[in-house]
Design a protein around this motif. Structure first.
Motif, short mmCIF file in Angstrom:
data_model
loop_
_atom_site.label_atom_id
_atom_site.label_comp_id
_atom_site.label_asym_id
_atom_site.label_seq_id
_atom_site.Cartn_x
_atom_site.Cartn_y
_atom_site.Cartn_z
N THR A 236 32.09 32.85 -1.00
CA THR A 236 31.56 34.03 -1.66
C THR A 236 30.04 33.98 -1.67
N LEU A 237 29.41 35.10 -1.35
CA LEU A 237 27.96 35.23 -1.37
C LEU A 237 27.55 35.94 -2.65
N TRP A 238 26.56 35.34 -3.36
CA TRP A 238 26.08 35.89 -4.63
C TRP A 238 24.59 36.17 -4.53
N ASP A 239 24.14 37.19 -5.26
CA ASP A 239 22.72 37.54 -5.37
C ASP A 239 22.13 36.78 -6.56
N LEU A 240 21.11 35.97 -6.33
CA LEU A 240 20.51 35.19 -7.41
C LEU A 240 19.35 35.89 -8.11
N ARG A 241 18.72 36.86 -7.45
CA ARG A 241 17.46 37.37 -7.95
C ARG A 241 17.55 38.67 -8.74
N GLN A 242 18.29 39.66 -8.29
CA GLN A 242 18.23 40.98 -8.91
C GLN A 242 19.51 41.30 -9.68
N THR A 243 20.51 41.75 -8.99
CA THR A 243 21.74 42.16 -9.69
C THR A 243 22.60 40.98 -10.11
N ARG A 244 22.35 39.81 -9.51
CA ARG A 244 23.17 38.62 -9.76
C ARG A 244 24.65 38.97 -9.61
N SER A 245 24.92 39.65 -8.52
CA SER A 245 26.28 40.15 -8.31
C SER A 245 26.92 39.49 -7.10
N HIS A 246 28.21 39.71 -6.97
CA HIS A 246 28.99 39.28 -5.82
C HIS A 246 28.69 40.23 -4.66
N LEU A 247 28.24 39.70 -3.52
CA LEU A 247 27.84 40.54 -2.40
C LEU A 247 28.94 40.69 -1.36
#
Length: 343
Positions: A236-247
Motif C-alpha cells: 500500500t502506498l501512503w501520502d506522508l505530507r498532505q492528505t496522509r491518505s491511502h493512494l
C-alpha cells in the motif's frame, strides 16, 4: 507451501501497464559464490555503492561486496538470530537487531565486536532505524514498545508502550525527526521522535502490516501486508505530507508480502517499487499506476525475507534457503527482472 510453489512456477502470468500478459520470469543459473551466511538470511540492506550488509539465523552480521559476493567483514556478538539490519548513510556505523532482545552498533573497518549495545526491550527486537548521521537510533519490539537511543552513550532516551502494538518494522523519514512503523495490529504509525509520540495513525488495514519504506524525498510511504492464497498480500502506498491518505495498492502476490522498497529513479524507468513475498517471487511495479512491470520467481529460494535497492537497476533479495540473490532490472518497453548472482 510446496504445492503452492509448484503450481505457481508452472502457471502464472504478469500484468503489464498496457494490460497484456506474459509468463513470469524464472531465475536462470546465476554465478554461485561462497555464501555469506551458514543459515537463512533474514535481513539485507544496501550500504555504499558496491556494498551491502546482512543478518541471518547464524547470529552474525556480514558486510559484503554485492558485485563479487566477497565477505569483507563479519560481526559477531548477538546470542540469537538477527532480525533486522540498518545503516546510517552519512556514517561508518551500522546496526543490527536480534531475537536476543538487543540491538547493537558496529563500526565499518572496526573490530568484529559491537561498539555499542542497546538493551531495553523485553522481547525480540523487530524494528530498527537510524538517523543519517547515526547519532540516534530507534528500535521497536514485540513487547509493544518503541525506544529512542543516544548511540554515543548507549542510553535509552525515551520508551513508549502502545497497547497491542507488536512492531514489525521501522523506517526513518529522510531529513525529518519522524519514523514510520508497521505493526501486527494492522496499523501504520508515524512517530514524532522529539517527544516519542504518535503523530498520525493511518487507517487500519485488513491484515498484519509486515514492513515499511519511505521514498527518498520523504513524501511517500510503502507498507506491505500478510495474507494467504492471494487474500491480502498487497503493498500500500501512503501520502506522508498532505492528505496522509491511502493512494493505491499493489496486488499480485499469493502469500504474505514480506518486504517492499522504493527504487531509485532510473533514466528511463517510471517511478517504481519492488516487493518480495513468501511465494518466492519478486515483483517490480509502476509506483503511480500500480501496474506490475516485471516478476521473477526464485526457484528453490524458499520464503523471501528482505529486499534492498542498491541503485535504479540492482536489487538484493534475502532468502530462507539460498542466501542473497543479486537481481538486475533491464529497462525497456517491457522491463525484465533477472538474477545475476547468488552469495
Amino acid at each position: 507451501m510446496g504445492k503452492l510453489q509448484s503450481k505457481f512456477s508452472i502457471h502464472t502470468t504478469k500484468y503489464r501497464a498496457d494490460g497484456s500478459t506474459g509468463e513470469v520470469g524464472h531465475a536462470q543459473a546465476a554465478p554461485q559464490r561462497s555464501p555469506a551466511h551458514s543459515d537463512a538470511v533474514t535481513a539485507v540492506a544496501a550500504l555504499k555503492p558496491d556494498l551491502c550488509m546482512s543478518g541471518a539465523r547464524d547470529k552474525s552480521v556480514a558486510v559484503c561486496s554485492w558485485r563479487s559476493g566477497a565477505v569483507l567483514q563479519r560481526f559477531t556478538g548477538h546470542q540469537r538470530e538477527i532480525t533486522k539490519v540498518a545503516s546510517a548513510p552519512d556514517s561508518s556505523r551500522v546496526f543490527s537487531a536480534s531475537r536476543d532482545k538487543t540491538a547493537m552498533m558496529w563500526e565499518l573497518q572496526g573490530a568484529p565486536g559491537p561498539s555499542q549495545r542497546f538493551a531495553a526491550h523485553d522481547l525480540v527486537v523487530t524494528g530498527l532505524a537510524a538517523s543519517r548521521d547515526a547519532a540516534q537510533l530507534c528500535t521497536g519490539s514485540r513487547d509493544n514498545a518503541v525506544c529512542t537511543w543516544d548511540t554515543e552513550t548507549g542510553r535509552c532516551l525515551r520508551r513508549a508502550v502502545t497497547r497491542r502494538n507488536l512492531v514489525t518494522h521501522l523506517c526513518w523519514v529522510p531529513g525529518e525527526p519522524y519514523v514510520i512503523q508497521t505493526s501486527e495490529d494492522k496499523t501504520v504509525r508515524l512517530w514524532d521522535l522529539r517527544q516519542l509520540e504518535v503523530a498520525h495513525s493511518f487507517p487500519a488495514k485488513q491484515h498484519i502490516q509486515t514492513c515499511c519504506d519511505v521514498s527518498p524525498d520523504g513524501r511517500l510511504c510503502l507498507s506491505t501486508s500478510s495474507g494467504t492464497a492471494g487474500e491480502g498480500c498487497e503493498a500500500t502506498l501512503w501520502d506522508l505530507r498532505q492528505t496522509r491518505s491511502h493512494l493505491c495498492e499493489y496486488k499480485g502476490h499469493f502469500q504474505t508480502t514480506t518486504s517492499g522498497v522504493f527504487l531509485p529513479w532510473g533514466p528511463t524507468l517510471a517511478p517504481s517499487i519492488a516487493t518480495a513475498s513468501l511465494d518466492s517471487t519478486v515483483k517490480v511495479w509502476d509506483r503511480d499506476t500500480a501496474a506490475c512491470l516485471a516478476t521473477l520467481y526464485l526457484d528453490g529460494a524458499g520464503p523471501l525475507s528482505s529486499l534492498a535497492a542498491c541503485d535504479s537497476s540492482t536489487l538484493l533479495c534475502a532468502t530462507s534457503s539460498s542466501g542473497i540473490h543479486v537481481l538486475r532490472l533491464r529497462e525497456g518497453a517491457e522491463p525484465v527482472l533477472e538474477e545475476v548472482g547468488v552469495f
